[in-house]
Design a protein around this motif. Structure first.
Motif, short mmCIF file in Angstrom:
data_model
loop_
_atom_site.label_atom_id
_atom_site.label_comp_id
_atom_site.label_asym_id
_atom_site.label_seq_id
_atom_site.Cartn_x
_atom_site.Cartn_y
_atom_site.Cartn_z
N SER A 1 0.84 -1.20 0.00
CA SER A 1 0.00 0.00 0.00
C SER A 1 0.87 1.25 0.00
O SER A 1 1.05 1.90 -1.02
CB SER A 1 -0.97 -0.01 1.18
N THR A 2 1.49 1.58 1.15
CA THR A 2 2.40 2.74 1.18
C THR A 2 3.85 2.32 1.36
O THR A 2 4.75 3.12 1.13
CB THR A 2 2.02 3.70 2.32
N GLY A 3 4.09 1.10 1.82
CA GLY A 3 5.46 0.64 2.01
C GLY A 3 6.15 1.23 3.22
O GLY A 3 7.36 1.07 3.39
N PHE A 4 5.39 1.89 4.10
CA PHE A 4 6.02 2.58 5.22
C PHE A 4 6.68 1.62 6.20
O PHE A 4 7.60 2.00 6.91
CB PHE A 4 4.99 3.45 5.96
N TYR A 5 6.24 0.37 6.22
CA TYR A 5 6.78 -0.57 7.20
C TYR A 5 8.18 -1.04 6.85
O TYR A 5 8.78 -1.83 7.56
CB TYR A 5 5.85 -1.77 7.37
N GLY A 6 8.74 -0.57 5.77
CA GLY A 6 10.13 -0.88 5.47
C GLY A 6 10.31 -2.18 4.72
O GLY A 6 9.43 -2.63 4.00
N PRO A 7 11.48 -2.81 4.87
CA PRO A 7 11.82 -3.97 4.03
C PRO A 7 10.85 -5.13 4.12
O PRO A 7 10.68 -5.87 3.16
CB PRO A 7 13.22 -4.37 4.52
N ARG A 8 10.19 -5.31 5.24
CA ARG A 8 9.30 -6.47 5.38
C ARG A 8 8.05 -6.35 4.51
O ARG A 8 7.34 -7.33 4.32
CB ARG A 8 8.95 -6.69 6.85
N SER A 9 7.78 -5.17 4.00
CA SER A 9 6.62 -5.00 3.12
C SER A 9 7.02 -4.93 1.65
O SER A 9 6.20 -4.60 0.80
CB SER A 9 5.85 -3.72 3.50
#
Length: 536
Positions: free
Chosen positions: A81-89
């Protein structure tokens, strides 16, 4: 890198040529990093890659078709979605399809029944404003108002406002979930009709497929629609003020007010939280790290380090703050009553009120959420727990002690025990420990610290929310549950037998430890010689 031509053509027939691309420049834009949440660590370097292609469906039906094509052609995919969670997303295997959900961006508020129906691409900022325009509010987590509302609610969703509102999964109402094979599951009242007002629905509660205390980071399907519970707020407007980056919401002081109290001891600090919860007052009750005050005062990184450099281990050790948000939900009279009760509690415990800005920069619309963490370039919440308030208030001390061994490369914070707060009017407690580092330096120590915290939690018998894919499953699984990993892998195999949905999650951290040479010396737990998952 690219996905199979036949698969690409089939996907293009679903979304149109405008909304799919394998252009290397486009795919490079979806690379994890270079700064931000969990960026620059070994996990990002070893486990993530750029997608083979990016597709942008518009509707639940298009998402279903995309997922079924991935199953037909054996194309691994990751929802995004936004990718804010970093590498795990981000993508973890070569030639993986990234399904960007930002076009599922419609929302509709039900003012009468206090919920708002959103798509996967809807971020918190507009729905918070729309809710507040109608006398309600939603809870925005630490990820900020620029994070996807659905992704946040099925992943984390905590906030100081959880003092009154409680656990985030209770705000998940009717939901549509596209399973890893493309079939659609409707949860809650959507299972019986078109009104998403109710989260429980008939039969077993399937929201456990979405999350426990935290979520599975997209390895059990794609949520395309969710009704989120909104809560009654007070009617006065919160007016944006300031010029970027110094922006805030001016608070109507007769209805919304932050108050900081300096307490004489840790015991008084914790007692105050219990008493405030017992009195059933306030919208938020929290203790934040001292260096957050330095962040709030600083205009730039250099000024932050100038301010922070004046603190010592002794000043941290003797700093006991309780930060309280008072909200006059029903009237000014209720606000005054709550403030009187609060002052009585603080007088009895020796709390001294400190000057506080008549504004909010952090939690109602998160004006500064993305920037306030970046003193070093990268950061992560290395752990957070939801347990009893008595456990939450000592949890961070163990982390602070362990952290000394890994400072540097971790940012020095003079033993600050992190952030803790009241949940559900003191019936539960929350603790979060954040760490910071420069991603341009050697980050081996950060990788080691992250893993060693899991061992520390097991040894000290602390519960932790960061189970599942966040730590090696064969390390934490046998110790919690016990053997919760066996159930998790059975569920994964049942719903996604070919592991097409975001592989190798939930075994990604196990895989990382096996693949990263500098991590192997820390492995002192048993696991299969070959991890029980297909290879991509």
């Amino acid at each position: 890198m690219s996905i199979q031509k036949q698969a690409y053509n089939a996907l293009e027939s679903v979304v149109g040529a405008k909304y799919i691309s394998d252009d290397p420049a486009v795919c490079e834009g979806y690379r994890s990093g270079p700064g931000g949440y969990e960026s620059g660590l070994g996990y990002e370097r070893v486990m993530t890659t750029i997608p083979g292609a990016v597709v942008m469906p518009k509707t639940t039906e298009e998402v279903q078709k995309v997922v079924k094509i991935c199953n037909r052609y054996k194309v691994a995919y990751v929802p995004y979605s936004t990718g804010f969670y970093g590498p795990r997303s981000h993508c973890h295997v070569e030639n993986e399809l990234l399904i960007d959900l930002k076009r599922l961006n419609s929302f509709e508020i039900d003012e009468k029944h206090f919920h708002i129906v959103v798509g996967s691409g809807v971020i918190y900022s507009p729905i918070q404003q729309e809710a507040m325009n109608k006398g309600a509010y939603v809870i925005i987590g630490g990820g900020g108002a620029q994070a996807s509302a659905i992704a946040n609610l099925i992943g984390d969703g905590w906030s100081p406002l959880s003092h009154r509102i409680g656990l985030p999964h209770r705000r998940i109402l009717g939901t549509e979930l596209v399973l890893p094979d493309g079939e659609l599951v409707k949860m809650g009242s959507l299972a019986e009709g078109s009104d998403p007002f109710w989260g429980d629905g008939p039969g077993p509660d399937l929201r456990g497929l979405l999350r426990g205390f935290t979520g599975l980071r997209g390895c059990l399907g794609i949520v395309t629609k969710m009704a989120i519970k909104t809560l009654p707020f007070q009617p006065e407007p919160l007016v944006p003020t300031g010029v970027a980056p110094n922006t805030a919401l001016a608070l109507p002081q007769k209805r919304v007010k932050w108050v900081n109290f300096q307490m004489p001891s840790k015991a008084a600090q914790v007692k105050a939280m219990f008493e405030i919860g017992k009195a059933e007052i306030a919208g938020a009750v929290t203790k934040v790290p001292l260096f957050w005050r330095a962040i709030a005062k600083a205009e730039c990184k250099e000024e932050f380090w100038e301010i922070w450099g004046k603190e010592t281990e002794e000043s941290i050790k003797n700093f006991f703050i309780v930060r309280v948000l008072l909200i006059g939900y029903t009237s000014e009279e209720q606000m005054q009553y709550d403030e009187n009760v609060l002052n009585d509690i603080m007088t009895e415990l020796g709390g001294i009120a400190r000057p506080t800005k008549p504004s909010d920069e952090s939690w109602i619309k998160n004006a500064d959420s993305a920037g306030m963490w970046l003193m070093c370039g990268s950061y992560i919440s290395v752990d957070y727990i939801i347990e009893s308030l008595s456990q939450a208030t000592v949890h961070g001390e163990s982390y602070a002690d362990l952290k000394k061994k890994y400072t540097p490369p971790l940012m020095p914070d003079n033993g600050d025990p992190g952030w803790f707060q009241s949940f559900e009017l003191g019936h539960q407690g929350y603790s979060e420990f954040l760490v910071y580092w420069d991603q341009d330096e050697d980050t081996t120590g950060v990788d080691h610290f992250y893993l060693e915290t899991a061992k520390m939690n097991i040894k000290e018998r602390f519960y932790t929310s960061l189970l599942g894919p966040h730590q090696p499953l064969y390390l934490t699984g046998p110790m919690y549950g016990p053997n919760y990993h066996e159930w998790l892998l059975k569920v994964k195999d049942e719903f996604d037998p070919i592991w097409v949905c975001h592989p190798p999650v939930p075994l990604a951290h196990d895989d990382f430890v096996e693949r990263a040479e500098w991590m192997k010396s820390l492995k002192d737990w048993e696991s299969p010689k070959k991890l029980p998952m297909p290879k991509w």
